[in-house]
Design an enzyme around this catalytic site. Structure first.
Site, PDB file in Angstrom:
ATOM      1  CG  HIS A   1      42.737  40.054  43.589  1.00 40.19           C
ATOM      2  ND1 HIS A   1      41.588  39.303  43.556  1.00 40.19           N
ATOM      3  CD2 HIS A   1      42.568  41.021  42.657  1.00 40.19           C
ATOM      4  CE1 HIS A   1      40.774  39.784  42.632  1.00 40.19           C
ATOM      5  NE2 HIS A   1      41.334  40.821  42.071  1.00 40.19           N
TER       6      HIS A   1
ATOM      7  CG  ASP B   1      41.908  37.673  46.660  1.00 39.35           C
ATOM      8  OD1 ASP B   1      41.340  38.751  46.846  1.00 39.35           O
ATOM      9  OD2 ASP B   1      42.096  37.170  45.529  1.00 39.35           O
TER      10      ASP B   1
ATOM     11  CD  GLU C   1      38.093  40.644  34.731  1.00 42.65           C
ATOM     12  OE1 GLU C   1      39.033  39.967  35.226  1.00 42.65           O
ATOM     13  OE2 GLU C   1      36.952  40.642  35.217  1.00 42.65           O
TER      14      GLU C   1
ATOM     15  CD  GLU D   1      33.186  39.499  35.434  1.00 45.66           C
ATOM     16  OE1 GLU D   1      34.317  39.524  35.960  1.00 45.66           O
ATOM     17  OE2 GLU D   1      32.183  39.952  35.985  1.00 45.66           O
TER      18      GLU D   1
ATOM     19  CG  HIS E   1      33.297  42.934  33.665  1.00 49.17           C
ATOM     20  ND1 HIS E   1      34.622  42.838  34.006  1.00 49.17           N
ATOM     21  CD2 HIS E   1      32.615  42.760  34.828  1.00 49.17           C
ATOM     22  CE1 HIS E   1      34.735  42.595  35.295  1.00 49.17           C
ATOM     23  NE2 HIS E   1      33.533  42.541  35.817  1.00 49.17           N
TER      24      HIS E   1
ATOM     25  CG  ASP F   1      36.990  36.542  35.053  1.00 51.17           C
ATOM     26  OD1 ASP F   1      37.893  35.696  34.927  1.00 51.17           O
ATOM     27  OD2 ASP F   1      37.096  37.531  35.806  1.00 51.17           O
TER      28      ASP F   1
ATOM     29  CG  ASP G   1      30.167  42.758  37.722  1.00 47.87           C
ATOM     30  OD1 ASP G   1      29.561  41.909  37.059  1.00 47.87           O
ATOM     31  OD2 ASP G   1      31.404  42.743  37.895  1.00 47.87           O
TER      32      ASP G   1
ATOM     33  CG  ASP H   1      35.543  37.623  38.902  1.00 43.97           C
ATOM     34  OD1 ASP H   1      35.393  37.609  40.140  1.00 43.97           O
ATOM     35  OD2 ASP H   1      35.876  38.633  38.270  1.00 43.97           O
TER      36      ASP H   1
END
Ligand SMILES: [Co+2]
Ligand SMILES: [Co+2]
Ligand SMILES: [Co+2]
Ligand SMILES: [Co+2]
Ligand SMILES: [Co+2]
Ligand SMILES: [Co+2]
Ligand SMILES: [Co+2]
Ligand SMILES: [Co+2]
Lengths: 433, 433, 433, 433
Positions: free
Chosen positions: D99, D102, D230, D266, D269, D294, D305, D337
């Site tokens: 990102h 980051d 996502e 993911e 998720h 992910d 999570d 991730d």
């Protein structure tokens, strides 16, 4: 005097028809119910941490609140205290609660932490004297600093145990100094992230020993308040040893402390443990360890602790019903361990959240009292178990398998089930709401 | 000899490279691990109820299985027993488990139930003699019949308590007659649907008293086996008093029975209570009440007890690791309290489900044994807590808050955290799989 | 005339102060709110299955209810219908709902099922004529019989698809014959137990094709009612394709049926899918597919569908608020897809459960209407989004990334967050309760 | 060159018998499976945020990690990049993901953010050139800063929409500049905390419009990569609009974008949404929107999570089986991730967590490939649905309710259920592990 709450009036009772946001519609502190004022029944406390120390972060975002007292100095700590006591007065809450880490800057050593705490305790004492606000309970934050990441009493490193013990002592001292009515232990890191690196036997023994030290210190110092444990099943860790009321009871029995320690029960933690709030309250009452409550709800949809201000009166009525059946609070009270939603940025939000919560509590308690005074629910319960009050019922309990078997055979006992009448009782409860 | 399993061969060990569905790839009963055969480590048991009495229904649909022995006569019960013992021999399981209601028709009275049970016990005895299959445990079904809808020991009606006590006696008698190595209590209805009609104080006291009677009867009769409680948090009721291992421990302590009763722990129930299976096993070990296991998994996605045959070897290895750390089974064993999916209609499905489960258990146990024998995991755990084994560490535990505070002050104790190394340990575990 | 409800009076409105269990305290059918009577707002329906066909079983126990009409004959079916219509009249519910399997004995063939259904439909028609009770919706039970164990439309066996299609036709015919206002599809087995044996592509295509056939048949027959799908995420299967409102919307779009099918939304199913009831209602409204509701709650503590009668008025007010925002019901209504707790054995329980539910619905709807008429909540919502109603706001939506970036750069756009005021709005809601 | 990873060797493949912690036991990048190397099958990517930007906090505690690059300057950002690329090389991962937030310090304006990002993109470009590490995907962090607290595209304030759109443009530009193979959108705040203050209709329309702008910009710029969404059901908000794959599909259909956008799925998720990972993968495949994964697990016991490194090979095999059935990755890959547990403080922990995860992926993929190549599972699936491949089966799908009913009647169709063989198939899967 800060100007954070500028323009917000002191909240007073205006009755159910008021449409003033800044008034109580149900909480009239002087209203008498079952022989006691609402103020004395509810014993409201505001929590320092969520309202004054929490910046509004969550796992995916940082600070949202912008408070003039944020900062890591003694000056900031004093400004925070000023704002806090202003809120207590605006709300007319008789009590507050705090952790050491909420009220003093973090120092570089235990000694500095202690000095900071002692200084702010002096500052609190003067404010309490001036305002009449009292301390419901104090506690030590043994979970936020990285030194506690693997637990406090249950840490693999004895130095952390020592640091924790010393910190608890200073927090108990502060609580006693300020006339606190209880001292609370919440073991947020007393658990594990993985069994692979955990010696559960050692850790539970360490926790038991620490609790004994706390009890010993209480007696040594002549503290008259209660020692309370606040159960929570998980979060922040994968598993916490103080999972729920029944688990803590077993722990107390194991270490012979069931006569020394009571429970501070939070609605949100009850939910996370797979229970209802009223279940945990009833369980504590039956086990003789009911103490106090944290009256903040969880979102049933979320798997984490949302610590929201309560607002569902029917649920709260069932909770206060169990509190009243336990004889009501003695040293305990109704603490809002509740935080604003992180989008609720304004000073008004902070006040209104408490106003709504207090009003809902008052409405819930009044409904609970009416239910209990009316007696229909208790009469129905007693009738259901009436067979056990007969001589034959009592005799059964002191009999044995052989004798009972002979009796069943001889008398051809073949019981027919009777209705549990759940829906009828649920309808009955709705009458008081 | 029924022909239900006609054409299905006895299952033998063929090794990991076999592609025969009807063979063990990991379970070689005679293989020796840590000084004991797999047969003696695992002590497999098949469960009568799911495999032979359950018709395949769920809350939204009825019977799917079509078994020649379905029916409510003694003849049907005998045909069922014939098929069951055929399965035990095909699978080469050394043990089985049963409830009274699984094995005999329901009578119109306690007396008729007892006669039916005694008759079938005779029939079992002969079959056990002939086949060498033994009884791991017996138990009473105090939850299916409508008379138990509001509980057995905890029923508001003393007559139900009496009927239950008498039924337990007959089931304990049957268990002893058949040389059973344990007697199990699962309190599926010992809980509540709503607190509104429940007297939790009475109900828990009734449960405690019943448990004492069971223990007294055991001693009176000289039964050498273990009395086991199987915890489950909920389902069928909203809340069951035997919530999890820690809860049951508190209950045992309350009634002074912690030295008399051990745990039968089921993976699915651990999940429903918000734990992992290995957590419940470790907790029971630490509390000194580990007994036996029900090795059937839950679907993590479901909020109810799916009782599926286990197949995730890494999870099972962690479970058997805790079993081995507890010293392995003594009277206990590995029971499959597992049912076929209701679409698995065929006799072959019933056999293969057990074959897969047994194989996965054997693979898990062997991995667990390798982990334990290699010692790396235990060495890492010990190293993490090494500070507590020093003189200073030990002294800390017998100190007090004042003394510790003085020490922290004097020595400027300010502990630096050390890595918990979770991922490294997880990698290590994967080496043995 | 059966004597099952003997001694139970017809329920009438007596007002909030009544302490008569057998009276409405909030539901006055003729009371006008927002220009419509409560009767027309709420459009109550009783469900045949739970109240008259369900024996009280759960996964761990069998029948608890003892109804004179239980049995598998046409005579029993007629006695059941007599009792059902007696209850509809006692409760003064304007509607009922049924599955084929609730109302007729199971035959040995499709032909026999059809004859049985047709016969009972005649019987219903006469009773409806006599009593004025109407049919809210009909539906086919394609999940209880073992032939449907692997799905109806989504079955791997085309013969089951055919049997299901034919059964749906007969149920649509019955619904039309009886003047039903909707036809409902609940796909309890349209999902899977394991992906390992499932061809999700085929199964979803089969389901889409079946739905098209239903829509085609509706148009062919000139049925004016709505076709409704009732989403549910799981239970009885591990996963159901009609998971929730948003999922079904995607499914409808995929098969081009979003203009033809609406939603029947159940509170309990919303909870199981990880939503609130009001979420599902709002989502359906926004997607233009809101139809009807099943107003039965789940226990938040349970991971399965408890189908309980509703009683939490604050929650119900939020639900009816979304219903009113959607314009209220047209063909839809408030169905109680609710069953008694299995310990609620008596005829009185069945009546009182409905009375309590209807009363709570009326109280909720009136609170919702007051909230909506007062307009404060909607005004606050509108104010929050007011920026989007400006020209600049609207222009933004028809812009593009390049242009917007240039604008942000040029104008130095750096938005400051504003309070979301959640607690204040929650307090506001509590004023109407 | 930092010295953060000093002493840690580059990780190479040593085979299953290696007991070197710092080696791969299963991941041999050059090993060929189903005609492709493991490197090309798995397309591993490391995530910048968790590994280099996350300080180790959780809701109850602050920073635990002590990284030399923590700080809010461009120098710190460069040092962070140095360390990141060192890790990529040590691990031999071919890809990374990031990102904007980051990799660059947060500026005081959009312009400053953009300058910071552009500068670090230059720095990345040089490092990518030097090392051969490529960009799997870029994305914009539109959830951490307080300006996004009420959403990005779905914000009530159009200025936030504008700021978000501009930020996305700069992140897409950065992704294209660096040759990224995909661009990802995760809508962490695109949802709501309470329906009371939410206009779901507006918000969903805003989200649809933003997505259209992203797609338009992609085409305008000639970006050849995939746009990926996502899904996540909740956390940080109470409800997120991108709930799961099926929900996003409906959203894409509503806005006509189902041909333009694919899924980044993911595991964690999927669990939070009430699904298995393999379910979400299969659903995406069937809907034609499978993109990337992910590969980080959730703890089944937690309701939030946990983003843990994966280690359960049987579960991962089922996931890769669905990936392979979807044809494998094209632009997508296997992104971790995943974050270290906050007690895993050391540089070694960071490396070993990835090593374990990569190894488990390789083992899972190899098992999946063997399963697929062997063909037994697919053959069993095909056999189960074989009836649909007959002429009669196909005819059924183009028939209608009337015709089918006539056929069922005429032929007396009365299907007998066949076993679903779940346990047998589960056993089969275990053979490949
Ligand atoms: Co909490
Ligand atoms: Co609390
Ligand atoms: Co179970
Ligand atoms: Co069990
Ligand atoms: Co339901
Ligand atoms: Co329903
Ligand atoms: Co995640
Ligand atoms: Co992710």
């Amino acid at each position: 005097m800060t100007d954070f709450f500028k323009g917000i009036p002191a909240i007073t009772y205006e009755g159910p028809d008021s449409d003033n946001d800044f008034a109580f519609r149900h909480y009239n502190p002087d209203e008498v119910v079952m022989g006691k004022t609402l103020k004395d029944h509810l014993r409201f406390a505001a929590a320092y941490w969520h309202s004054f120390a929490w910046p509004g972060g969550d796992p995916f975002g940082g600070q949202t609140f912008d408070r003039p007292w944020f900062g890591d100095s003694m000056d900031a700590a004093r400004m925070k205290a000023d704002a806090a006591f202003e809120m207590f007065q605006i709300l007319n809450v008789p009590y507050f609660c705090f952790h050491d880490a909420d009220v003093r800057p973090e120092g570089n050593s235990f000694a500095e932490n202690t000095r900071n705490l002692e200084e702010i305790v002096e500052y609190f004492a003067a404010k309490m004297e001036a305002t009449g606000v009292k301390l419901l309970w104090g506690t030590a934050n043994l979970f936020s600093h990285r030194r506690f990441m693997a637990g406090a009493a249950t840490n693999p490193d004895p130095d952390v145990f020592a640091f924790s013990a010393a910190t608890i002592k200073t927090c108990m001292d502060a609580t006693m100094k300020l006339g606190g009515e209880n001292y609370v232990l919440w073991g947020g890191r007393e658990g594990y992230e993985t069994l692979l690196n955990t010696d559960m036997g050692r850790e539970r023994a360490q926790a038991g020993r620490m609790l004994q030290m706390v009890v010993d210190y209480k007696h040594k110092m002549g503290f008259k308040g209660a020692i309370l444990i606040e159960p929570k099943p998980q979060e922040p860790t994968k598993h916490q040893y103080d999972y729920d009321v029944a688990t803590v009871y077993g722990f107390l029995k194991e270490f012979g402390l069931e006569g020394e320690v009571k429970m501070n029960i939070e609605q949100g933690h009850a939910i996370l443990a797979g229970h209802s709030f009223e279940h945990e309250l009833a369980m504590a009452r039956e086990l003789g360890i009911f103490g106090s409550i944290d009256m903040n709800r969880n979102d049933y949809q979320s798997g984490w602790d949302t610590d929201q201000f309560p607002n569902n009166v029917p649920e709260m009525a069932l909770a206060y019903y169990e509190v009243l059946r336990a004889g009501g609070f003695t040293t305990g009270g109704t603490n809002f361990d509740a935080k604003l939603r992180r989008q609720s940025l304004d000073a008004e939000d902070l006040i209104l959240a408490h106003v709504g919560g207090m009003d809902a509590c008052a409405a819930g308690l009044k409904a609970a009292a009416a239910m209990l005074e009316d007696g229909k629910l208790e009469a129905a319960r007693d009738a259901r178990y009436a067979g056990w009050d007969t001589e034959a019922g009592q005799a059964l309990l002191s009999s044995d398998l052989d004798a009972i078997t002979a009796k069943v055979m001889a008398e051809g006992i073949n019981p027919a089930p009777r209705s549990g009448r759940q829906e009828r009782l649920e309808n009955l409860v709705n009458r008081y709401l």
